[in-house]
Motif scaffolding. Sequence first.
Motif, PDB file in Angstrom:
ATOM      1  N   TRP A  28       0.651  -0.929   0.178  1.00 24.26           N
ATOM      2  CA  TRP A  28       0.052  -0.004   0.525  1.00 24.26           C
ATOM      3  C   TRP A  28       0.987   1.316  -0.208  1.00 24.26           C
ATOM      4  CZ3 TRP A  28      -4.457   1.593  -0.979  1.00 24.26           C
ATOM      5  CH2 TRP A  28      -5.747   2.610  -0.111  1.00 24.26           C
ATOM      6  N   ARG A  63      -6.441   8.121   0.032  1.00 24.90           N
ATOM      7  CA  ARG A  63      -6.238   8.733   0.759  1.00 24.90           C
ATOM      8  C   ARG A  63      -6.738   9.909   0.664  1.00 24.90           C
ATOM      9  NH1 ARG A  63      -2.356   7.427   4.769  1.00 24.90           N
ATOM     10  NH2 ARG A  63      -1.799   8.928   5.096  1.00 24.90           N
ATOM     11  N   GLY A  86      -5.725   0.188  11.630  1.00 23.94           N
ATOM     12  CA  GLY A  86      -5.162  -0.106  10.122  1.00 23.94           C
ATOM     13  C   GLY A  86      -4.476   0.959   9.750  1.00 23.94           C
ATOM     14  N   ASP A 112      -2.180  -0.519  14.552  1.00 26.20           N
ATOM     15  CA  ASP A 112      -1.084  -1.581  13.032  1.00 26.20           C
ATOM     16  C   ASP A 112      -1.333  -2.413  13.863  1.00 26.20           C
ATOM     17  OD1 ASP A 112      -1.147  -0.400  10.511  1.00 26.20           O
ATOM     18  OD2 ASP A 112      -1.080  -2.983  10.734  1.00 26.20           O
ATOM     19  N   ALA A 140      -7.652  -5.676  14.634  1.00 22.53           N
ATOM     20  CA  ALA A 140      -8.444  -5.202  15.161  1.00 22.53           C
ATOM     21  C   ALA A 140      -9.644  -6.273  15.211  1.00 22.53           C
ATOM     22  CB  ALA A 140      -8.677  -4.555  13.427  1.00 22.53           C
ATOM     23  N   VAL A 165      -9.977   2.707   7.144  1.00 26.20           N
ATOM     24  CA  VAL A 165      -9.683   3.008   6.094  1.00 26.20           C
ATOM     25  C   VAL A 165      -8.897   1.747   4.991  1.00 26.20           C
ATOM     26  CG1 VAL A 165      -9.348   4.666   3.636  1.00 26.20           C
ATOM     27  CG2 VAL A 165     -10.002   5.583   6.180  1.00 26.20           C
TER      28      VAL A 165
HETATM   29  C1  SAM Z   1      -3.758  -0.886   3.381  1.00 28.38           C
HETATM   30  S1  SAM Z   1      -3.210  -0.128   4.343  1.00 28.38           S
HETATM   31  C2  SAM Z   1      -4.160   1.397   4.790  1.00 28.38           C
HETATM   32  C3  SAM Z   1      -3.207   2.369   5.429  1.00 28.38           C
HETATM   33  C4  SAM Z   1      -4.154   4.080   5.831  1.00 28.38           C
HETATM   34  N1  SAM Z   1      -5.365   3.312   6.635  1.00 28.38           N
HETATM   35  C5  SAM Z   1      -4.385   4.480   5.184  1.00 28.38           C
HETATM   36  O1  SAM Z   1      -5.683   4.083   4.739  1.00 28.38           O
HETATM   37  O2  SAM Z   1      -3.921   4.658   3.452  1.00 28.38           O
HETATM   38  C6  SAM Z   1      -4.496  -1.239   5.499  1.00 28.38           C
HETATM   39  C7  SAM Z   1      -3.748  -1.654   6.980  1.00 28.38           C
HETATM   40  O3  SAM Z   1      -4.353  -2.240   7.645  1.00 28.38           O
HETATM   41  C8  SAM Z   1      -3.610  -2.938   8.701  1.00 28.38           C
HETATM   42  N2  SAM Z   1      -4.076  -4.126   9.094  1.00 28.38           N
HETATM   43  C9  SAM Z   1      -5.058  -5.054   8.512  1.00 28.38           C
HETATM   44  N3  SAM Z   1      -5.407  -6.330   9.151  1.00 28.38           N
HETATM   45  C10 SAM Z   1      -5.897  -5.676  10.378  1.00 28.38           C
HETATM   46  C11 SAM Z   1      -5.947  -6.098  11.676  1.00 28.38           C
HETATM   47  N4  SAM Z   1      -6.131  -6.874  11.545  1.00 28.38           N
HETATM   48  N5  SAM Z   1      -5.622  -5.559  12.845  1.00 28.38           N
HETATM   49  C12 SAM Z   1      -4.802  -4.248  12.382  1.00 28.38           C
HETATM   50  N6  SAM Z   1      -4.525  -3.838  11.259  1.00 28.38           N
HETATM   51  C13 SAM Z   1      -4.628  -4.210  10.143  1.00 28.38           C
HETATM   52  C14 SAM Z   1      -2.363  -3.182   7.605  1.00 28.38           C
HETATM   53  O4  SAM Z   1      -1.262  -3.991   8.921  1.00 28.38           O
HETATM   54  C15 SAM Z   1      -2.162  -1.696   6.718  1.00 28.38           C
HETATM   55  O5  SAM Z   1      -0.991  -1.120   8.064  1.00 28.38           O
END
Ligand code: SAM
Length: 273
Positions: A28, A63, A86, A112, A140, A165
């Motif tokens: 990402w 974003r 996340g 995260d 999460a 998001v």
């Molecule tokens: C695609 S990125 C999105 C980042 C940010 N929210 C944005 O919009 O730019 C997804 C993020 O969610 C985190 N993530 C995925 N599953 C998760 C979980 N079960 N608990 C916490 N974080 C999680 C990933 O590690 C990653 O950093």
Amino acid sequence: MDDARLIPVPQTSGPKIDTSLANVARAWNYMVGGKDNFEVDRMAARQLMEVAPVIRVAAPESRAFLGRAVRYLAGGAGIRQFLDIGTGLPSAGNTHEVAQLVAPDCRVVYVDNDPVVLTHARALLTSSPDGVTSYIDADARDPGTILAEAASTLDFRAPVAIMMVDLLNFIEDDGVASSAVAALTAAVPSGSYLAVMHPASDLDPALLEAERHWNQLAAQRVRLRSREQVEGFLGGLELVEPGLVTVPEWRRAADEPAPGEPIPLYAAVARKP
Ligand SMILES: C[S@@+](CC[C@H](N)C(=O)[O-])C[C@H]1O[C@@H](n2cnc3c(N)ncnc32)[C@H](O)[C@@H]1O
């Protein structure tokens, strides 16, 4: 990051950073123009963009939605506390930066579960002197831990904006995703908000192909959902205008250039009555 920058990271405990498979936070990061990624992530991201070229535009559009949602929440909605789950790797326009530009006293908790994000968390902890930022290394799917730890920074008697998001799509099980949303929204008072961006399963067949592709390449599986399924996460909340729409349709400013093609990512901000 060039690959060498990750090597000295102390890993005495906790999960190891796996560089053999594409990682969602790092891929990402590449898609939104960051440098904190490895070749395996860049290769996966490029392959996804080949399968679904819209991703090139969709990632920065997401974003931009995050920025607009935070500006709305800290601005017109008067929110001063954010729980950003996340978080992803630090990038331009992190939640606390956007929120504290509007109101310097905003308090922001990032969450995260990715060890790579954890190693970069310091870059997120650059609060304005009047506000606070903190980081929780948690999943999460475990809202109890998130709420208990976030309570050191956030006052759960006052409204909180929960940001999810591009997160719920990494929780494959519908029931687990719904329970996490329900537990978190139950813990915040009336006048709190939930902001969601979730990639669509019912708008662009190429994105479904990209989903299949990603799930063969990456450590963490993704699950697209339909409009109805995303609506399901928002049950009991009041949708802020313009409702559940695609990201570029959510309160785009008149001077923001339109993407020029449909973006198959659902976005909504909803208020707890
Ligand atoms: C695609 S990125 C999105 C980042 C940010 N929210 C944005 O919009 O730019 C997804 C993020 O969610 C985190 N993530 C995925 N599953 C998760 C979980 N079960 N608990 C916490 N974080 C999680 C990933 O590690 C990653 O950093």
